[in-house]
Design an enzyme around this catalytic site. Structure first.
Site, PDB file in Angstrom:
ATOM      1  N   LYS A  12       0.898  -1.437   0.012  1.00 43.08           N
ATOM      2  CA  LYS A  12       0.099   0.201   0.151  1.00 43.08           C
ATOM      3  C   LYS A  12       0.793   1.230   0.036  1.00 43.08           C
ATOM      4  CE  LYS A  12      -3.905  -2.395   2.116  1.00 43.08           C
ATOM      5  NZ  LYS A  12      -5.128  -2.277   3.434  1.00 43.08           N
ATOM      6  N   TYR A  51     -12.470  -2.487  -3.305  1.00 44.03           N
ATOM      7  CA  TYR A  51     -12.969  -2.502  -1.759  1.00 44.03           C
ATOM      8  C   TYR A  51     -14.625  -2.625  -1.678  1.00 44.03           C
ATOM      9  CZ  TYR A  51      -8.284  -2.502   0.085  1.00 44.03           C
ATOM     10  OH  TYR A  51      -6.953  -2.891   0.514  1.00 44.03           O
ATOM     11  N   PHE A  59     -15.009   3.482   7.672  1.00 41.72           N
ATOM     12  CA  PHE A  59     -13.557   3.605   7.110  1.00 41.72           C
ATOM     13  C   PHE A  59     -13.539   3.649   5.590  1.00 41.72           C
ATOM     14  CE2 PHE A  59     -14.149  -0.921   7.740  1.00 41.72           C
ATOM     15  CZ  PHE A  59     -13.731  -1.391   6.432  1.00 41.72           C
ATOM     16  N   ARG A  87      -1.835 -14.508   4.976  1.00 40.75           N
ATOM     17  CA  ARG A  87      -2.461 -13.736   6.113  1.00 40.75           C
ATOM     18  C   ARG A  87      -1.537 -13.954   7.414  1.00 40.75           C
ATOM     19  NH1 ARG A  87      -6.815 -10.363   4.635  1.00 40.75           N
ATOM     20  NH2 ARG A  87      -7.645 -10.539   6.739  1.00 40.75           N
ATOM     21  N   THR A  93      -5.383  -6.937  10.903  1.00 42.23           N
ATOM     22  CA  THR A  93      -5.589  -5.794   9.876  1.00 42.23           C
ATOM     23  C   THR A  93      -5.031  -4.535  10.476  1.00 42.23           C
ATOM     24  OG1 THR A  93      -7.626  -6.927   9.073  1.00 42.23           O
ATOM     25  CG2 THR A  93      -7.595  -4.295   8.830  1.00 42.23           C
ATOM     26  N   ARG A 104       2.560  -6.328   8.737  1.00 40.23           N
ATOM     27  CA  ARG A 104       1.728  -5.318   9.300  1.00 40.23           C
ATOM     28  C   ARG A 104       2.320  -4.544  10.845  1.00 40.23           C
ATOM     29  NH1 ARG A 104      -4.146  -7.297   7.412  1.00 40.23           N
ATOM     30  NH2 ARG A 104      -4.325  -6.234   5.552  1.00 40.23           N
ATOM     31  N   ASN A 120      -1.733   0.031   6.939  1.00 40.79           N
ATOM     32  CA  ASN A 120      -1.432  -0.893   7.252  1.00 40.79           C
ATOM     33  C   ASN A 120      -0.463  -1.861   6.605  1.00 40.79           C
ATOM     34  OD1 ASN A 120      -3.321  -1.919   5.696  1.00 40.79           O
ATOM     35  ND2 ASN A 120      -4.675  -2.972   6.936  1.00 40.79           N
ATOM     36  N   HIS A 123      -1.680  -5.860   1.624  1.00 44.38           N
ATOM     37  CA  HIS A 123      -2.872  -6.476   1.215  1.00 44.38           C
ATOM     38  C   HIS A 123      -2.626  -7.947   1.264  1.00 44.38           C
ATOM     39  CE1 HIS A 123      -6.984  -7.417  -0.099  1.00 44.38           C
ATOM     40  NE2 HIS A 123      -6.440  -8.221  -1.042  1.00 44.38           N
ATOM     41  N   GLU A 134      -9.540 -11.138  -7.163  1.00 42.47           N
ATOM     42  CA  GLU A 134      -8.545  -9.650  -7.015  1.00 42.47           C
ATOM     43  C   GLU A 134      -7.385  -9.820  -8.114  1.00 42.47           C
ATOM     44  OE1 GLU A 134      -9.529  -9.291  -2.363  1.00 42.47           O
ATOM     45  OE2 GLU A 134      -7.371 -10.071  -2.899  1.00 42.47           O
TER      46      GLU A 134
HETATM   47  P1  IDP Z   1      -7.909  -6.938   5.471  1.00 43.02           P
HETATM   48  O1  IDP Z   1      -7.234  -5.958   4.673  1.00 43.02           O
HETATM   49  O2  IDP Z   1      -6.974  -7.490   6.541  1.00 43.02           O
HETATM   50  O3  IDP Z   1      -8.541  -7.953   4.673  1.00 43.02           O
HETATM   51  P2  IDP Z   1     -10.462  -5.690   5.537  1.00 43.02           P
HETATM   52  O4  IDP Z   1     -11.417  -5.923   6.735  1.00 43.02           O
HETATM   53  O5  IDP Z   1     -10.656  -6.626   4.344  1.00 43.02           O
HETATM   54  O6  IDP Z   1      -9.096  -6.070   6.193  1.00 43.02           O
HETATM   55  O7  IDP Z   1     -10.279  -4.262   5.170  1.00 43.02           O
HETATM   56  C1  IDP Z   1      -9.640  -3.785   4.056  1.00 43.02           C
HETATM   57  C2  IDP Z   1      -8.829  -2.474   4.494  1.00 43.02           C
HETATM   58  O8  IDP Z   1      -9.516  -1.517   5.161  1.00 43.02           O
HETATM   59  C3  IDP Z   1      -7.741  -2.996   5.659  1.00 43.02           C
HETATM   60  O9  IDP Z   1      -6.585  -3.573   5.284  1.00 43.02           O
HETATM   61  C4  IDP Z   1      -7.432  -1.539   6.034  1.00 43.02           C
HETATM   62  O10 IDP Z   1      -6.834  -0.922   5.376  1.00 43.02           O
HETATM   63  C5  IDP Z   1      -8.845  -0.805   6.108  1.00 43.02           C
HETATM   64  N1  IDP Z   1      -9.759  -1.064   7.290  1.00 43.02           N
HETATM   65  C6  IDP Z   1     -10.459  -1.995   7.657  1.00 43.02           C
HETATM   66  N2  IDP Z   1     -10.992  -1.844   8.849  1.00 43.02           N
HETATM   67  C7  IDP Z   1     -10.676  -0.611   9.233  1.00 43.02           C
HETATM   68  C8  IDP Z   1     -10.942   0.107  10.383  1.00 43.02           C
HETATM   69  O11 IDP Z   1     -11.634  -0.318  11.357  1.00 43.02           O
HETATM   70  N3  IDP Z   1     -10.285   1.383  10.439  1.00 43.02           N
HETATM   71  C9  IDP Z   1      -9.620   1.798   9.417  1.00 43.02           C
HETATM   72  N4  IDP Z   1      -9.323   1.073   8.370  1.00 43.02           N
HETATM   73  C10 IDP Z   1      -9.927  -0.142   8.324  1.00 43.02           C
HETATM   74 MG    MG Z   2     -10.070  -8.308   3.334  1.00 43.47          MG
END
Ligand code: IDP
Ligand code: MG
Length: 146
Positions: A12, A51, A59, A87, A93, A104, A120, A123, A134
């Protein structure tokens, strides 16, 4: 060949400058990088599509604005059990919760994340179905060679 699996990753924007170190960790963990993109900055509309499953969440707006703010570099990774193992390698996350030593944890920014910027670092696809979708999204026309 054993049960090889492929998954999709991208570095990212916030961690883009650390991409070499991050790819070194990924290789050391046993993942083969079978495709890698040029650095590219995708439009907000593209990130809204990528997304789409998060549309409507609080968010979402921050997420897509952050993602189109700079370049990413995407890759297709291959390994046995790639999706789950990747993962595990990247960690939770929220970088504040990411297990010590995960990508991360090492390259995310917990402070920025707490302020709503989803810094973070990286991905990783979360399922076979999402990995397929994807990969098709970021590497259109990619064919799995058996
Ligand atoms: P992942 O990337 O671990 O699969 P997802 O829940 O799919 O997590 O969320 C996609 C992305 O959205 C996350 O990687 C993060 O950058 C952002 N995100 C998810 N939840 C939050 C949150 O509660 N606060 C801020 N950003 C979030
Ligand atoms: Mg995800």
């Amino acid at each position: 060949m054993k049960n090889k699996q492929i998954t999709l990753t991208f570095i990212k924007p916030y961690a883009f400058d650390r991409r070499e170190e991050i790819f070194t960790i990924i290789r050391k963990a046993g993942f083969d990088i079978i495709q890698i993109s040029e650095p590219s900055t995708l439009s907000k509309a593209k990130w809204e599509m990528f997304y789409a499953e998060h549309k409507g969440k609080d968010f979402f707006e921050n997420l897509v604005n952050f993602m189109c703010s700079g370049p990413i570099i995407a890759a297709i990774l291959e390994k046995e059990n790639a999706i789950e193992d990747f993962r595990t390698l990247i960690g939770s996350t929220n970088p504040a919760n990411a297990e010590k030593g995960t990508i991360r944890n090492l390259y995310g920014n917990a402070k920025m994340y707490a302020q709503g910027k989803p810094a973070n670092a990286i991905h990783g696809s979360d399922s076979v179905e999402n990995a397929q979708k994807e990969i098709e999204f970021l590497f259109p026309g990619f064919q799995v060679v058996e």
